[in-house]
Design a protein around this motif. Structure first.
Motif, PDB file in Angstrom:
ATOM      1  N   GLY A 174      32.355  48.860 -36.704  1.00  0.00           N
ATOM      2  CA  GLY A 174      31.091  48.999 -35.969  1.00  0.00           C
ATOM      3  C   GLY A 174      30.665  50.440 -35.846  1.00  0.00           C
TER       4      GLY A 174
ATOM      5  N   SER B 163      27.403  51.988 -37.804  1.00  0.00           N
ATOM      6  CA  SER B 163      26.351  52.575 -36.968  1.00  0.00           C
ATOM      7  C   SER B 163      26.111  54.034 -37.325  1.00  0.00           C
ATOM      8  CB  SER B 163      26.729  52.449 -35.486  1.00  0.00           C
ATOM      9  OG  SER B 163      26.847  51.096 -35.099  1.00  0.00           O
TER      10      SER B 163
ATOM     11  N   GLY C  23      28.129  46.694 -27.655  1.00  0.00           N
ATOM     12  CA  GLY C  23      27.885  47.041 -29.053  1.00  0.00           C
ATOM     13  C   GLY C  23      26.986  46.032 -29.736  1.00  0.00           C
TER      14      GLY C  23
ATOM     15  N   ALA D  52      25.538  53.163 -30.319  1.00  0.00           N
ATOM     16  CA  ALA D  52      26.400  52.126 -30.892  1.00  0.00           C
ATOM     17  C   ALA D  52      27.615  52.744 -31.579  1.00  0.00           C
ATOM     18  CB  ALA D  52      25.607  51.270 -31.877  1.00  0.00           C
TER      19      ALA D  52
ATOM     20  N   PHE E 145      31.009  43.940 -34.144  1.00  0.00           N
ATOM     21  CA  PHE E 145      31.116  43.845 -32.684  1.00  0.00           C
ATOM     22  C   PHE E 145      31.271  42.394 -32.239  1.00  0.00           C
ATOM     23  CE2 PHE E 145      28.734  48.023 -32.699  1.00  0.00           C
ATOM     24  CZ  PHE E 145      29.805  48.757 -32.198  1.00  0.00           C
TER      25      PHE E 145
ATOM     26  N   THR F 149      26.675  44.720 -36.211  1.00  0.00           N
ATOM     27  CA  THR F 149      26.521  43.613 -35.266  1.00  0.00           C
ATOM     28  C   THR F 149      27.615  42.580 -35.453  1.00  0.00           C
ATOM     29  OG1 THR F 149      24.107  43.936 -35.321  1.00  0.00           O
ATOM     30  CG2 THR F 149      24.927  41.852 -34.424  1.00  0.00           C
TER      31      THR F 149
ATOM     32  N   LEU G  66      23.386  46.698 -28.545  1.00  0.00           N
ATOM     33  CA  LEU G  66      22.798  47.899 -29.134  1.00  0.00           C
ATOM     34  C   LEU G  66      22.478  47.685 -30.619  1.00  0.00           C
ATOM     35  CD1 LEU G  66      25.043  50.657 -27.510  1.00  0.00           C
ATOM     36  CD2 LEU G  66      22.699  50.053 -26.894  1.00  0.00           C
ATOM     37  N   SER G  67      23.391  47.071 -31.349  1.00  0.00           N
ATOM     38  CA  SER G  67      23.154  46.820 -32.771  1.00  0.00           C
ATOM     39  C   SER G  67      21.995  45.855 -32.971  1.00  0.00           C
ATOM     40  CB  SER G  67      24.422  46.266 -33.423  1.00  0.00           C
ATOM     41  OG  SER G  67      25.473  47.200 -33.374  1.00  0.00           O
TER      42      SER G  67
END
Length: 372
Positions: free
Chosen positions: A76, A80, A21, A121, A59, A56, A24-25
């Motif tokens: 998260g 997202s 996560g 995410a 996570f 971000t 990806l973020s």
């Protein structure tokens, strides 16, 4: 259905899942700074940066404090999801952040990649929140990919079946008229989709009892009537939101064809009830969604199945820019959620098939009245 819903809370996840996560973020943040650095001063972009930062950090907290996994996972996922909506809106308003890609002459819309990564995410956050570990994540991802392929093959098979039916007719009598071609395409859809669904059951060694066909009860009739009302209510709400926010959607390819050949709608109105509703629901609800019950919770399966259902419609709505297509697929996704929940509640394929068919038939009839 005899399958029991599988709980997603299978174990306490390790730091690997929130680590994915974080990655990806971070990618989402990096891509969002491209339009920012180019001087794009749009509230949706800046808000996306803020929510991507929150995702971000959520996570990151999850990766360092397993006890907070559930809360940080939901934060998260929620953050997202907001990024997905905001970036989708930006794309719809023409903000794409084009970038050059080697060996490709046309610049690629970077924000579309942002949209997709933020969607991933969201899934990672939801998985982490309900306790899915890395093994469970891999299994679910693989199963989702497999059933996405089944959905895509169903679409392609319908086209091949139509071509198979069309070729001897063209060789013997020439190209048929548009209404005749539409009849053939609906037969092709029934054959192609049915073959894929039957082939899947054969490979999985399921017998015909896997298909949830029952004579509708009084409860099912109420679900059917209520489902049609809810579908059109949802369409009204979504259309109102689009109008208020200035979101443009793309037209279905059939709508464009109908402007030149309104008579094809006279084929599609009954076909909606006899072919489109029953066979799409057979494949995407009774086969794909029901199979997802094996690895996801029931409502998780509804969501994932609806993502697959929306994704396979991308070519049908590819009549405008990427932002408009995303808006239209968002509508398809929302309506699919309704159908998926109704199928999960009734456990009778007839109910969503009737709702889906009636919904399409009413839309086609209204379109016919407007273009004829």
């Amino acid at each position: 259905m005899t399958e029991t819903a599988r709980s997603d809370a299978v174990s306490v996840p390790s730091a690997v899942v929130p680590g994915i996560g974080i990655f990806l973020s971070a990618v989402v943040l990096a891509t969002l700074f491209v339009p920012v650095n180019r001087g794009v001063d749009d509230p949706a972009i800046w808000a996306s940066v803020g929510f991507a930062t929150v995702a971000t950090l959520a996570f990151l907290v999850g990766a360092t404090a397993v006890a907070n996994s559930r809360t940080s996972g939901w934060i998260g996922a929620a953050s997202s999801t907001v990024v997905v909506l905001l970036v989708g809106y930006a794309l719809n308003q023409g903000i794409t952040a084009p970038v050059s890609v080697p060996l490709v002459s046309t610049p690629a819309p970077l924000l579309f990649a942002t949209f997709c990564v933020a969607g991933l995410a969201t899934g990672i956050g939801a998985a982490y929140a309900v306790g899915v570990d890395i093994t469970g994540l891999v299994v679910r991802s693989a199963y989702t990919a497999l059933l996405s392929a089944v959905g895509a093959v169903g679409l392609v098979s319908a086209q091949f079946a139509t071509l198979f039916l069309l070729l001897p007719i063209v060789l013997a009598a020439g190209m048929p008229s548009m209404p005749q071609f539409m009849v053939l395409s609906q037969i092709g859809m029934a054959v192609g989709t049915g073959v894929v669904a039957g082939g899947y059951l054969l490979v999985r060694q399921f017998d015909l009892s896997y298909i949830d066909l029952e004579i509708p009860s009084k409860r099912d009739v109420l679900w059917t009537v209520g489902g049609i009302i809810v579908l059109f209510g949802a369409l009204f709400v979504i259309s109102t939101v689009f109008y208020t926010t200035g979101v443009e959607s793309s037209d279905h390819g059939t709508a464009q064809q109908a402007e030149e050949n309104p008579e094809i709608l006279l084929v599609l109105i009954p076909a909606s009830l006899l072919v489109i509703g029953p066979f799409e629901e057979l494949l995407y609800r009774n086969v794909i969604q029901k199979s997802l019950y094996e690895t996801f919770s029931r409502y998780g399966a509804v969501v994932v199945g609806s993502v697959i259902f929306a994704a396979v419609h991308v070519l049908a709505y590819a009549t405008a820019g990427v932002g408009e297509v995303i808006a239209s697929l968002g509508v398809v996704f929302g309506l699919s959620i309704v159908l998926g929940i109704i199928y999960e509640r009734t456990e009778n394929l007839v109910v969503p098939a009737l709702i889906h068919g009636a919904y399409n038939a009413i839309l086609f009839a209204n379109l016919y009245l407007s273009v004829a």
